[in-house]
Design a protein around this motif. Structure first.
Motif, PDB file in Angstrom:
ATOM      1  N   LYS A 110      49.638 -14.743  26.156  1.00 46.76           N
ATOM      2  CA  LYS A 110      50.767 -14.847  26.820  1.00 46.76           C
ATOM      3  C   LYS A 110      51.505 -13.470  26.824  1.00 46.76           C
ATOM      4  CE  LYS A 110      50.632 -19.577  26.962  1.00 46.76           C
ATOM      5  NZ  LYS A 110      49.809 -20.140  27.627  1.00 46.76           N
ATOM      6  N   TRP A 111      51.472 -12.866  27.977  1.00 49.14           N
ATOM      7  CA  TRP A 111      52.006 -11.434  27.993  1.00 49.14           C
ATOM      8  C   TRP A 111      53.607 -11.530  28.000  1.00 49.14           C
ATOM      9  CZ3 TRP A 111      48.788  -7.872  26.851  1.00 49.14           C
ATOM     10  CH2 TRP A 111      47.322  -8.348  27.257  1.00 49.14           C
ATOM     11  N   ASP A 112      54.114 -10.753  26.838  1.00 51.14           N
ATOM     12  CA  ASP A 112      55.589 -10.435  27.167  1.00 51.14           C
ATOM     13  C   ASP A 112      55.772  -9.194  27.954  1.00 51.14           C
ATOM     14  OD1 ASP A 112      55.917 -12.351  24.878  1.00 51.14           O
ATOM     15  OD2 ASP A 112      55.425 -10.895  23.484  1.00 51.14           O
ATOM     16  N   THR A 113      54.900  -8.286  27.852  1.00 54.59           N
ATOM     17  CA  THR A 113      55.180  -7.054  28.594  1.00 54.59           C
ATOM     18  C   THR A 113      53.985  -6.541  29.388  1.00 54.59           C
ATOM     19  OG1 THR A 113      54.858  -5.381  26.964  1.00 54.59           O
ATOM     20  CG2 THR A 113      57.092  -6.355  27.159  1.00 54.59           C
ATOM     21  N   TRP A 114      54.103  -6.016  30.339  1.00 51.35           N
ATOM     22  CA  TRP A 114      53.079  -5.355  31.259  1.00 51.35           C
ATOM     23  C   TRP A 114      53.442  -3.925  31.916  1.00 51.35           C
ATOM     24  CZ3 TRP A 114      47.884  -6.957  30.750  1.00 51.35           C
ATOM     25  CH2 TRP A 114      46.948  -6.237  31.443  1.00 51.35           C
ATOM     26  N   GLY A 115      53.709  -2.952  31.049  1.00 50.97           N
ATOM     27  CA  GLY A 115      54.283  -1.920  31.558  1.00 50.97           C
ATOM     28  C   GLY A 115      53.307  -0.957  31.854  1.00 50.97           C
ATOM     29  N   PRO A 116      53.869   0.347  32.252  1.00 47.63           N
ATOM     30  CA  PRO A 116      53.068   1.761  32.783  1.00 47.63           C
ATOM     31  C   PRO A 116      52.412   2.446  31.577  1.00 47.63           C
ATOM     32  CG  PRO A 116      55.527   2.115  32.828  1.00 47.63           C
ATOM     33  CD  PRO A 116      55.281   0.469  32.499  1.00 47.63           C
ATOM     34  N   LYS A 117      52.974   2.098  30.254  1.00 49.42           N
ATOM     35  CA  LYS A 117      52.451   2.730  29.263  1.00 49.42           C
ATOM     36  C   LYS A 117      51.673   1.845  28.166  1.00 49.42           C
ATOM     37  CE  LYS A 117      53.869   6.724  30.252  1.00 49.42           C
ATOM     38  NZ  LYS A 117      52.917   7.880  30.586  1.00 49.42           N
ATOM     39  N   THR A 118      52.215   0.355  28.120  1.00 48.80           N
ATOM     40  CA  THR A 118      51.545  -0.512  27.012  1.00 48.80           C
ATOM     41  C   THR A 118      51.838  -1.869  27.625  1.00 48.80           C
ATOM     42  OG1 THR A 118      53.839  -0.824  26.187  1.00 48.80           O
ATOM     43  CG2 THR A 118      52.354   0.813  25.124  1.00 48.80           C
ATOM     44  N   ALA A 119      50.973  -2.680  27.005  1.00 48.68           N
ATOM     45  CA  ALA A 119      51.316  -4.328  27.576  1.00 48.68           C
ATOM     46  C   ALA A 119      51.102  -4.879  26.053  1.00 48.68           C
ATOM     47  CB  ALA A 119      50.015  -4.642  28.468  1.00 48.68           C
ATOM     48  N   THR A 120      51.900  -6.202  25.882  1.00 51.48           N
ATOM     49  CA  THR A 120      52.080  -6.842  24.924  1.00 51.48           C
ATOM     50  C   THR A 120      51.743  -8.197  25.026  1.00 51.48           C
ATOM     51  OG1 THR A 120      53.421  -5.041  23.798  1.00 51.48           O
ATOM     52  CG2 THR A 120      53.211  -6.990  22.510  1.00 51.48           C
ATOM     53  N   ALA A 121      51.020  -8.878  24.084  1.00 46.33           N
ATOM     54  CA  ALA A 121      50.787 -10.361  24.165  1.00 46.33           C
ATOM     55  C   ALA A 121      50.730 -11.003  22.844  1.00 46.33           C
ATOM     56  CB  ALA A 121      49.557 -10.705  25.065  1.00 46.33           C
ATOM     57  N   LYS A 122      51.014 -12.109  22.691  1.00 44.26           N
ATOM     58  CA  LYS A 122      50.567 -12.992  21.658  1.00 44.26           C
ATOM     59  C   LYS A 122      49.500 -14.152  21.910  1.00 44.26           C
ATOM     60  CE  LYS A 122      55.199 -12.910  19.458  1.00 44.26           C
ATOM     61  NZ  LYS A 122      55.321 -11.511  19.890  1.00 44.26           N
ATOM     62  N   GLY A 123      48.922 -14.346  21.200  1.00 40.61           N
ATOM     63  CA  GLY A 123      47.420 -15.176  21.368  1.00 40.61           C
ATOM     64  C   GLY A 123      46.842 -15.416  20.234  1.00 40.61           C
ATOM     65  N   THR A 124      45.537 -15.982  20.172  1.00 38.70           N
ATOM     66  CA  THR A 124      44.720 -16.287  19.121  1.00 38.70           C
ATOM     67  C   THR A 124      43.439 -15.422  19.237  1.00 38.70           C
ATOM     68  OG1 THR A 124      45.918 -18.580  19.110  1.00 38.70           O
ATOM     69  CG2 THR A 124      43.373 -18.268  18.000  1.00 38.70           C
ATOM     70  N   ASP A 125      42.977 -15.001  18.191  1.00 36.01           N
ATOM     71  CA  ASP A 125      41.617 -14.374  18.110  1.00 36.01           C
ATOM     72  C   ASP A 125      40.613 -15.425  17.532  1.00 36.01           C
ATOM     73  OD1 ASP A 125      39.561 -12.528  18.035  1.00 36.01           O
ATOM     74  OD2 ASP A 125      40.463 -11.222  16.497  1.00 36.01           O
ATOM     75  N   MET A 126      39.564 -15.761  18.276  1.00 32.12           N
ATOM     76  CA  MET A 126      38.739 -16.684  17.858  1.00 32.12           C
ATOM     77  C   MET A 126      37.583 -15.896  17.358  1.00 32.12           C
ATOM     78  SD  MET A 126      40.157 -19.645  18.239  1.00 32.12           S
ATOM     79  CE  MET A 126      38.564 -20.718  18.098  1.00 32.12           C
ATOM     80  N   VAL A 127      37.144 -16.000  16.097  1.00 32.16           N
ATOM     81  CA  VAL A 127      36.044 -15.198  15.603  1.00 32.16           C
ATOM     82  C   VAL A 127      34.853 -15.970  14.804  1.00 32.16           C
ATOM     83  CG1 VAL A 127      35.570 -13.330  13.893  1.00 32.16           C
ATOM     84  CG2 VAL A 127      37.896 -13.308  15.139  1.00 32.16           C
ATOM     85  N   ASN A 128      33.893 -15.826  15.166  1.00 31.33           N
ATOM     86  CA  ASN A 128      32.712 -16.822  14.580  1.00 31.33           C
ATOM     87  C   ASN A 128      32.452 -16.143  13.043  1.00 31.33           C
ATOM     88  OD1 ASN A 128      30.215 -17.732  13.707  1.00 31.33           O
ATOM     89  ND2 ASN A 128      28.998 -17.273  15.589  1.00 31.33           N
TER      90      ASN A 128
END
Length: 164
Positions: A86-104
């Protein structure tokens, strides 16, 4: 195992994840074939005054994405994927999201391992021109900040270079 109409054995995908990777691969190959079938004269050139493409992140299949809901980190074996982004920002220098890392966890080995979920904040940064794609910049760095525990032996705050 199932059998086809001509009696050959068909092996079903081992997991949901493998089926998704197989489907993505087939779709990318189909899109590449379709694009190759269009004659160069039928493709419209980019107008000089057209606005630049948005900043993108490039995936394992060399496809550009903007605000993807999922992102494969382990291109070689598929054992690490970001989901539910879920992206909070998508700007010209950075983009930030929260989510889940699924790791085996690869215990006792990767083919028999279980995927574990880790809440994570994702930050894309360091945009640079995307070679071979005029007027398109792509993020080249990804930072994962685990908000609870991190998969061993990964630190809670780790940054990787995106090389695709």
């Amino acid at each position: 195992m199932d059998t086809s109409e001509d009696g050959r054995l068909i092996r079903a995908p081992r997991s949901w994840f493998q089926a998704r990777v197989r489907t993505a691969t087939i779709l990318c190959a189909s899109a590449a074939l379709a694009a190759a079938a269009i004659p160069a004269s039928a493709q419209s050139p980019r107008a000089v005054s057209a606005p630049a493409e948005p900043l993108v992140v490039v995936d394992c299949f060399s496809q550009s994405q903007v605000r993807p809901e999922e992102y494969l980190l382990a291109c070689g074996d598929g054992n690490n994927r970001l989901v539910g982004l879920k992206w909070d920002t998508w700007g010209p220098k950075t983009a930030t999201a929260k989510g889940t890392d699924m790791v085996n966890d690869c215990v006792p080995y990767c083919a028999a391992g279980r995927f574990r979920s880790y809440p994570v904040t994702v930050t894309l940064s360091s945009p640079e021109p995307w070679p071979g794609h005029p007027d398109v910049d792509r993020f080249t760095t990804i930072r994962l900040l685990y908000t609870d525990t991190a998969p061993a032996p990964v630190p809670k705050d780790v940054t990787y270079k995106l090389v695709y």
